[in-house]
Design a protein around this motif. Structure first.
Motif, PDB file in Angstrom:
ATOM      1  N   VAL A   1       4.248  -4.228   7.867  1.00 23.03           N
ATOM      2  CA  VAL A   1       3.686  -3.122   8.646  1.00 23.03           C
ATOM      3  C   VAL A   1       3.690  -3.463  10.136  1.00 23.03           C
ATOM      4  CG1 VAL A   1       1.648  -1.709   9.095  1.00 23.03           C
ATOM      5  CG2 VAL A   1       2.274  -2.271   6.737  1.00 23.03           C
ATOM      6  N   LYS A   2       3.308  -4.680  10.481  1.00 21.79           N
ATOM      7  CA  LYS A   2       3.322  -5.106  11.878  1.00 21.79           C
ATOM      8  C   LYS A   2       4.733  -5.032  12.456  1.00 21.79           C
ATOM      9  CE  LYS A   2      -0.559  -8.363  11.469  1.00 21.79           C
ATOM     10  NZ  LYS A   2      -0.929  -9.811  11.488  1.00 21.79           N
ATOM     11  N   THR A   3       5.714  -5.382  11.655  1.00 26.19           N
ATOM     12  CA  THR A   3       7.101  -5.323  12.108  1.00 26.19           C
ATOM     13  C   THR A   3       7.515  -3.883  12.393  1.00 26.19           C
ATOM     14  OG1 THR A   3       7.648  -7.304  10.825  1.00 26.19           O
ATOM     15  CG2 THR A   3       9.475  -5.901  11.491  1.00 26.19           C
ATOM     16  N   VAL A   4       7.108  -2.971  11.527  1.00 26.73           N
ATOM     17  CA  VAL A   4       7.406  -1.555  11.750  1.00 26.73           C
ATOM     18  C   VAL A   4       6.785  -1.074  13.052  1.00 26.73           C
ATOM     19  CG1 VAL A   4       6.962   0.786  10.907  1.00 26.73           C
ATOM     20  CG2 VAL A   4       7.700  -0.994   9.311  1.00 26.73           C
ATOM     21  N   LEU A   5       5.549  -1.473  13.324  1.00 24.31           N
ATOM     22  CA  LEU A   5       4.877  -1.042  14.544  1.00 24.31           C
ATOM     23  C   LEU A   5       5.549  -1.625  15.784  1.00 24.31           C
ATOM     24  CD1 LEU A   5       1.107  -1.175  13.519  1.00 24.31           C
ATOM     25  CD2 LEU A   5       2.850   0.566  13.073  1.00 24.31           C
ATOM     26  N   SER A   6       5.981  -2.869  15.691  1.00 29.09           N
ATOM     27  CA  SER A   6       6.706  -3.473  16.812  1.00 29.09           C
ATOM     28  C   SER A   6       8.013  -2.740  17.063  1.00 29.09           C
ATOM     29  CB  SER A   6       6.988  -4.958  16.528  1.00 29.09           C
ATOM     30  OG  SER A   6       5.795  -5.698  16.445  1.00 29.09           O
ATOM     31  N   TRP A   7       8.699  -2.404  15.989  1.00 32.39           N
ATOM     32  CA  TRP A   7       9.944  -1.641  16.113  1.00 32.39           C
ATOM     33  C   TRP A   7       9.674  -0.287  16.771  1.00 32.39           C
ATOM     34  CZ3 TRP A   7      11.399   3.119  14.236  1.00 32.39           C
ATOM     35  CH2 TRP A   7      12.751   3.443  14.328  1.00 32.39           C
ATOM     36  N   CYS A   8       8.633   0.371  16.326  1.00 33.12           N
ATOM     37  CA  CYS A   8       8.269   1.676  16.868  1.00 33.12           C
ATOM     38  C   CYS A   8       8.001   1.591  18.370  1.00 33.12           C
ATOM     39  CB  CYS A   8       7.043   2.217  16.132  1.00 33.12           C
ATOM     40  SG  CYS A   8       6.400   3.776  16.791  1.00 33.12           S
TER      41      CYS A   8
ATOM     42  N   ASN B   1       2.524  18.158  -6.904  1.00 35.92           N
ATOM     43  CA  ASN B   1       1.247  17.985  -7.597  1.00 35.92           C
ATOM     44  C   ASN B   1       0.511  16.729  -7.147  1.00 35.92           C
ATOM     45  OD1 ASN B   1       1.489  20.291  -9.380  1.00 35.92           O
ATOM     46  ND2 ASN B   1       3.122  19.150 -10.409  1.00 35.92           N
ATOM     47  N   VAL B   2       0.945  16.152  -6.043  1.00 39.38           N
ATOM     48  CA  VAL B   2       0.383  14.892  -5.575  1.00 39.38           C
ATOM     49  C   VAL B   2      -0.413  15.110  -4.288  1.00 39.38           C
ATOM     50  CG1 VAL B   2       0.886  12.539  -4.830  1.00 39.38           C
ATOM     51  CG2 VAL B   2       2.300  13.614  -6.587  1.00 39.38           C
ATOM     52  N   ALA B   3      -1.677  14.737  -4.310  1.00 45.23           N
ATOM     53  CA  ALA B   3      -2.527  14.837  -3.124  1.00 45.23           C
ATOM     54  C   ALA B   3      -2.527  13.500  -2.391  1.00 45.23           C
ATOM     55  CB  ALA B   3      -3.953  15.209  -3.517  1.00 45.23           C
ATOM     56  N   GLY B   4      -2.531  13.568  -1.076  1.00 45.98           N
ATOM     57  CA  GLY B   4      -2.555  12.353  -0.285  1.00 45.98           C
ATOM     58  C   GLY B   4      -2.845  12.655   1.165  1.00 45.98           C
ATOM     59  N   GLU B   5      -2.662  11.660   1.990  1.00 45.99           N
ATOM     60  CA  GLU B   5      -2.923  11.800   3.415  1.00 45.99           C
ATOM     61  C   GLU B   5      -1.673  11.457   4.210  1.00 45.99           C
ATOM     62  OE1 GLU B   5      -6.181   9.301   4.473  1.00 45.99           O
ATOM     63  OE2 GLU B   5      -7.681  10.561   3.479  1.00 45.99           O
ATOM     64  N   LEU B   6      -1.445  12.207   5.261  1.00 47.32           N
ATOM     65  CA  LEU B   6      -0.434  11.840   6.234  1.00 47.32           C
ATOM     66  C   LEU B   6      -1.127  10.968   7.270  1.00 47.32           C
ATOM     67  CD1 LEU B   6       2.374  11.989   7.458  1.00 47.32           C
ATOM     68  CD2 LEU B   6       1.669  14.093   8.639  1.00 47.32           C
ATOM     69  N   MET B   7      -0.731   9.694   7.326  1.00 47.40           N
ATOM     70  CA  MET B   7      -1.301   8.768   8.289  1.00 47.40           C
ATOM     71  C   MET B   7      -0.305   8.550   9.417  1.00 47.40           C
ATOM     72  SD  MET B   7      -3.324   6.074   5.834  1.00 47.40           S
ATOM     73  CE  MET B   7      -4.419   5.588   7.190  1.00 47.40           C
ATOM     74  N   PHE B   8      -0.840   8.294  10.611  1.00 48.38           N
ATOM     75  CA  PHE B   8       0.025   8.274  11.789  1.00 48.38           C
ATOM     76  C   PHE B   8      -0.345   7.132  12.720  1.00 48.38           C
ATOM     77  CE2 PHE B   8       1.280   9.860  16.056  1.00 48.38           C
ATOM     78  CZ  PHE B   8       2.636  10.027  15.817  1.00 48.38           C
ATOM     79  N   TYR B   9       0.683   6.442  13.190  1.00 55.96           N
ATOM     80  CA  TYR B   9       0.517   5.402  14.199  1.00 55.96           C
ATOM     81  C   TYR B   9       1.045   5.934  15.526  1.00 55.96           C
ATOM     82  CZ  TYR B   9       1.548   1.294  17.032  1.00 55.96           C
ATOM     83  OH  TYR B   9       1.634   0.407  18.077  1.00 55.96           O
ATOM     84  N   ARG B  10       0.192   5.971  16.522  1.00 57.72           N
ATOM     85  CA  ARG B  10       0.587   6.433  17.855  1.00 57.72           C
ATOM     86  C   ARG B  10       1.146   5.241  18.621  1.00 57.72           C
ATOM     87  NH1 ARG B  10      -1.377  11.527  18.392  1.00 57.72           N
ATOM     88  NH2 ARG B  10      -3.033  12.076  16.924  1.00 57.72           N
ATOM     89  N   GLY B  11       2.439   5.265  18.837  1.00 58.25           N
ATOM     90  CA  GLY B  11       3.086   4.157  19.504  1.00 58.25           C
ATOM     91  C   GLY B  11       2.677   4.026  20.953  1.00 58.25           C
TER      92      GLY B  11
END
Length: 212
Positions: free
Chosen positions: A154-161, A198-208
């Motif tokens: 996850v940290k790598t994804v954020l660094s890439w972003c 039929n799947v409930a969930g959340e859209l989560m967001f990282y503000r770069g």
């Protein structure tokens, strides 16, 4: 020990030669994923598994060809984690290219392809703007879980972003509490409650950093 395990891995862009192993990691990780079960499963386990393999393979190949964010973490020479990010520089959702639709149709079937398109459309419509990406896949190899590699990925994804000059952040659809906790611990915020099929969930967001 968890921190030590995380420090021992290295993050790199995936090569074409890595895609087969990446597909295997993602297949095992997403085998029981609620969205894929809802979209692909039709009371036939063998058929479901075939569709899932095909869908993952086609999406990986498409992201690779479109030069999207395909990131892997390696322990020594072993690929143990994969993250795939799609930006809206390429068409997503209802704007998907016809050749992708055709390949996905052959691999996963009409209903499954439509479910995929609708999922992307809902996510894209809920993002702050067109300069945001979507985490399509993110997973650690089954036998390497619980060692801190998930957080490292996850940290790598954020660094890439943060390194992308025209990207304001990345979103991810989360339907499992453990995954929600993981992303929240790394700065992702709840953007919207979504029901995808039929799947409930959340859209989560990282503000770069470009959006701060």
């Amino acid at each position: 020990m968890e921190n030590q395990a995380s420090q021992e891995c290295r993050a790199v862009y995936l090569t074409a030669e890595d895609l087969r192993v990446a597909a295997s990691i993602l297949y095992n990780a997403y085998h029981d994923d609620p969205f894929f079960m809802d979209a692909l499963y039709r009371n036939d386990t063998a058929q479901y598994e075939q569709k899932l393999r095909g869908a993952i393979r086609e999406e990986l190949n498409e992201l690779w060809q479109q030069e999207q964010g395909l990131i892997g973490i390696f322990s020594d020479e072993r690929l143990i984690g994969v993250a795939c990010i799609a930006t809206q520089q390429v068409p997503l959702g209802e704007a998907r290219y016809w050749h992708w639709r055709l390949k996905m149709l052959i691999s996963a079937g009409w209903q499954s392809t439509q479910a995929w398109i609708k999922k992307e459309h809902q996510i894209v419509e809920s993002l702050p703007n067109a300069n945001c990406g979507i985490i399509q896949f993110i997973a650690v190899s089954t036998n390497e879980q619980g060692k801190g590699y998930g957080s490292q990925l996850v940290k790598t994804v954020l660094s890439w972003c943060d390194e992308q000059p025209h990207l304001d952040g990345v979103g991810v659809f989360v339907s499992e509490p453990a995954h929600n906790k993981l992303f929240a611990s790394h700065g992702f915020e709840k953007l919207e409650q979504l029901a995808i099929g039929n799947v409930a969930g959340e859209l989560m967001f990282y503000r770069g950093q470009n959006n701060e």
